[in-house]
Design an enzyme around this catalytic site. Structure first.
Site, PDB file in Angstrom:
ATOM      1  N   GLN A 104       0.835  -1.197   0.000  1.00 16.42           N
ATOM      2  CA  GLN A 104       0.000   0.000   0.000  1.00 16.42           C
ATOM      3  C   GLN A 104       0.872   1.250   0.000  1.00 16.42           C
ATOM      4  O   GLN A 104       1.841   1.342   0.749  1.00 16.42           O
ATOM      5  CB  GLN A 104      -0.919   0.006   1.219  1.00 16.42           C
ATOM      6  CG  GLN A 104      -1.935   1.128   1.199  1.00 16.42           C
ATOM      7  CD  GLN A 104      -2.897   1.054   2.365  1.00 16.42           C
ATOM      8  OE1 GLN A 104      -2.971   0.045   3.058  1.00 16.42           O
ATOM      9  NE2 GLN A 104      -3.629   2.127   2.598  1.00 16.42           N
ATOM     10  N   SER A 188       4.342  -6.163   2.741  1.00 19.30           N
ATOM     11  CA  SER A 188       3.056  -6.134   3.430  1.00 19.30           C
ATOM     12  C   SER A 188       1.953  -6.712   2.539  1.00 19.30           C
ATOM     13  O   SER A 188       1.922  -7.916   2.287  1.00 19.30           O
ATOM     14  CB  SER A 188       2.741  -4.704   3.885  1.00 19.30           C
ATOM     15  OG  SER A 188       1.610  -4.666   4.727  1.00 19.30           O
ATOM     16  N   LEU A 189       1.073  -5.877   2.013  1.00 24.60           N
ATOM     17  CA  LEU A 189       0.053  -6.335   1.082  1.00 24.60           C
ATOM     18  C   LEU A 189       0.651  -7.172  -0.046  1.00 24.60           C
ATOM     19  O   LEU A 189       0.065  -8.162  -0.504  1.00 24.60           O
ATOM     20  CB  LEU A 189      -0.670  -5.124   0.480  1.00 24.60           C
ATOM     21  CG  LEU A 189      -1.409  -5.367  -0.844  1.00 24.60           C
ATOM     22  CD1 LEU A 189      -2.640  -6.205  -0.609  1.00 24.60           C
ATOM     23  CD2 LEU A 189      -1.728  -4.063  -1.534  1.00 24.60           C
ATOM     24  N   ARG A 213      -9.061  -7.830   3.995  1.00 20.70           N
ATOM     25  CA  ARG A 213      -7.938  -7.278   4.755  1.00 20.70           C
ATOM     26  C   ARG A 213      -8.001  -5.757   4.794  1.00 20.70           C
ATOM     27  O   ARG A 213      -7.825  -5.135   5.848  1.00 20.70           O
ATOM     28  CB  ARG A 213      -6.628  -7.738   4.119  1.00 20.70           C
ATOM     29  CG  ARG A 213      -5.348  -7.283   4.829  1.00 20.70           C
ATOM     30  CD  ARG A 213      -4.146  -7.810   4.055  1.00 20.70           C
ATOM     31  NE  ARG A 213      -2.874  -7.569   4.732  1.00 20.70           N
ATOM     32  CZ  ARG A 213      -2.085  -6.532   4.520  1.00 20.70           C
ATOM     33  NH1 ARG A 213      -2.468  -5.591   3.650  1.00 20.70           N
ATOM     34  NH2 ARG A 213      -0.925  -6.406   5.156  1.00 20.70           N
ATOM     35  N   HIS A 301       0.603  -2.696  11.329  1.00 16.76           N
ATOM     36  CA  HIS A 301       1.647  -3.618  11.788  1.00 16.76           C
ATOM     37  C   HIS A 301       1.991  -3.421  13.260  1.00 16.76           C
ATOM     38  O   HIS A 301       3.159  -3.484  13.657  1.00 16.76           O
ATOM     39  CB  HIS A 301       2.882  -3.521  10.893  1.00 16.76           C
ATOM     40  CG  HIS A 301       2.591  -3.939   9.486  1.00 16.76           C
ATOM     41  ND1 HIS A 301       2.323  -5.254   9.150  1.00 16.76           N
ATOM     42  CD2 HIS A 301       2.468  -3.226   8.345  1.00 16.76           C
ATOM     43  CE1 HIS A 301       2.066  -5.326   7.854  1.00 16.76           C
ATOM     44  NE2 HIS A 301       2.132  -4.117   7.349  1.00 16.76           N
ATOM     45  N   GLN A 350       0.414 -11.187  10.327  1.00 16.76           N
ATOM     46  CA  GLN A 350       1.166 -10.167   9.592  1.00 16.76           C
ATOM     47  C   GLN A 350       0.694  -8.743   9.887  1.00 16.76           C
ATOM     48  O   GLN A 350       1.500  -7.817   9.976  1.00 16.76           O
ATOM     49  CB  GLN A 350       1.073 -10.462   8.089  1.00 16.76           C
ATOM     50  CG  GLN A 350       2.018  -9.674   7.227  1.00 16.76           C
ATOM     51  CD  GLN A 350       1.354  -9.227   5.938  1.00 16.76           C
ATOM     52  OE1 GLN A 350       0.293  -8.617   5.961  1.00 16.76           O
ATOM     53  NE2 GLN A 350       1.984  -9.511   4.824  1.00 16.76           N
TER      54      GLN A 350
END
Length: 399
Positions: A104, A188-189, A213, A301, A350
């Site tokens: 992102q 991440s994503l 998500r 996170h 995550q």
């Protein structure tokens, strides 16, 4: 963004770019129904030092601190002896060609337009519209920017556009490059995109997970007053000390932590708004070059995202996940995992765990990676790799 690493607004908040993309086997991705945070990146304009030998302390501290707060226990995931038995397939992987996917922040109005001349890409966006219930391509191409930047839109947009970049590469004669990729990972994503590319789940299932998500992370961010800031010019040990100093001055609800170990000299800190404000105020006294408040919904996170975990767990429990055909490096521990149940547990963890991107890239380079391909919008990943090894060969493939 596009070719620039970051964009600042007058208020000094900014949006940044990330990485993307993935796809397996020889047949077209959209025909394989069985295949297939949000971390921001800010890159300083001047060279930064290589990874400190002391930096592991901050990484280990962050991992230990936030594994305990996750709803998924360490023993139930990577640490259990039962899981380890089935999770060693990629233990001794030797990377030569990596596909890297953005997270992102990589989104930019106009993305996806270039690839629309390819039927396979058009089909991906058509399938995405059916799953999402809105015209994703129209938002990608025309915006408005604030809508594309929202967590619930940007995550599926980056996932689909990154996979579109794979199909664009294929259509331009890159089949051999696609088939030669022997490791993949994403920021991440981007880990979801990497898993789709590696055949751990289908394009459709991956998009459904990414959609949920984004929604779950947005809802978690709306439930608390939190923020993220990039600290530029310090090694991870000193950023940890900065966080420790800030945490001495705020209540528990405003505690901060390192949320993204991006690359040497660039670490994102997440936490309560008051804690972030203290980090910003103290940064100069710790010799930081600058801080940049990130234009994100909240403290990604970290334990602030805990409300999203149960929703992800429920969705993952009903999703078919298979052993990836090539190693997919996890953001949680910078290791590849082959056991489907372990992958599910790690994906749930995550969103509350620090992103170990610096360690991931460092490990790939140390293991002898010869070439990397950044697939999707933006060029942040290429910039990170080059900062860690100026001689590294990395190419961006956009869509």
């Amino acid at each position: 963004m596009q070719t620039s690493f970051l964009q600042f607004s007058r208020s000094k908040t900014f949006t940044l770019t990330s990485l993307r993309f993935s796809i397996p086997e020889r047949s077209s991705l959209f025909n394989r129904s069985t295949m297939a945070s949000a971390s921001m990146a800010v890159l300083p304009s001047t060279p930064i030092r290589q990874i400190s030998t002391h930096g592991q302390r901050a990484r280990v501290s962050a991992l230990n601190k936030f594994a305990s707060s996750s709803r998924v226990s360490m023993s139930a995931s990577v640490g259990s002896s039962v899981a380890l038995t089935d999770d060693l397939l990629f233990k001794d992987y030797k990377p030569t060609r990596a596909f890297l996917f953005p997270g992102q922040g990589a989104q930019a109005v106009g993305m996806g337009k270039e690839a629309q001349t390819e039927p396979a890409v058009a089909e991906l966006f058509k399938k995405a519209n059916d799953i999402l219930g809105f015209d994703l391509l129209d938002i990608c191409i025309n915006g408005p920017k604030d809508k594309l930047d929202s967590t619930v839109i940007s995550q599926p947009a980056i996932y689909v556009t990154s996979l579109a970049a794979v199909e664009l590469l294929r259509a331009r004669g890159g089949e051999d490059i696609i088939n030669s990729a022997d490791v993949t990972c994403g920021l991440s994503l981007g880990e979801y995109t990497a898993l789709a590319f590696a055949g751990a789940f289908s394009f459709e299932d991956g998009l459904r997970l990414v959609k949920l998500r984004g929604e779950a992370m947005q809802d978690a961010a709306d439930a608390a007053s939190s923020a993220m800031v990039s600290v530029i010019g310090l090694d991870s040990d000193n950023v940890q000390l900065l966080c420790d100093a800030a945490n001495e001055e705020v209540d528990e609800k405003d505690k901060v932590q390192i949320a993204n170990f991006l690359c040497p000299g660039n670490y994102a800190v997440s936490g309560g708004v008051k804690g972030i404000e203290v980090v910003e105020a103290k940064a100069k006294s710790f010799k930081a070059r600058m801080t940049v408040r990130l234009a994100v919904a909240g403290a990604f996170h970290t334990s602030f995202m805990e409300p999203a975990v149960s929703r992800l767990e429920a969705a993952l429990a009903t999703t078919q996940i298979r052993t990836p055909r090539i190693p997919v490096i996890s953001n949680v521990d910078a290791q590849p995992h082959s056991d489907p149940d372990t992958i599910k547990k790690i994906l749930a963890r995550q969103v509350t765990s620090p992103v170990q991107w610096e360690l991931t890239v460092k490990t790939l380079l140390e293991k002898g990676l010869k070439r990397g391909y950044e697939l999707g919008p933006g060029k942040v990943i290429a910039g990170i790799v080059k900062r860690m090894d100026k001689t590294a060969a990395i190419e961006n493939i956009g869509a």
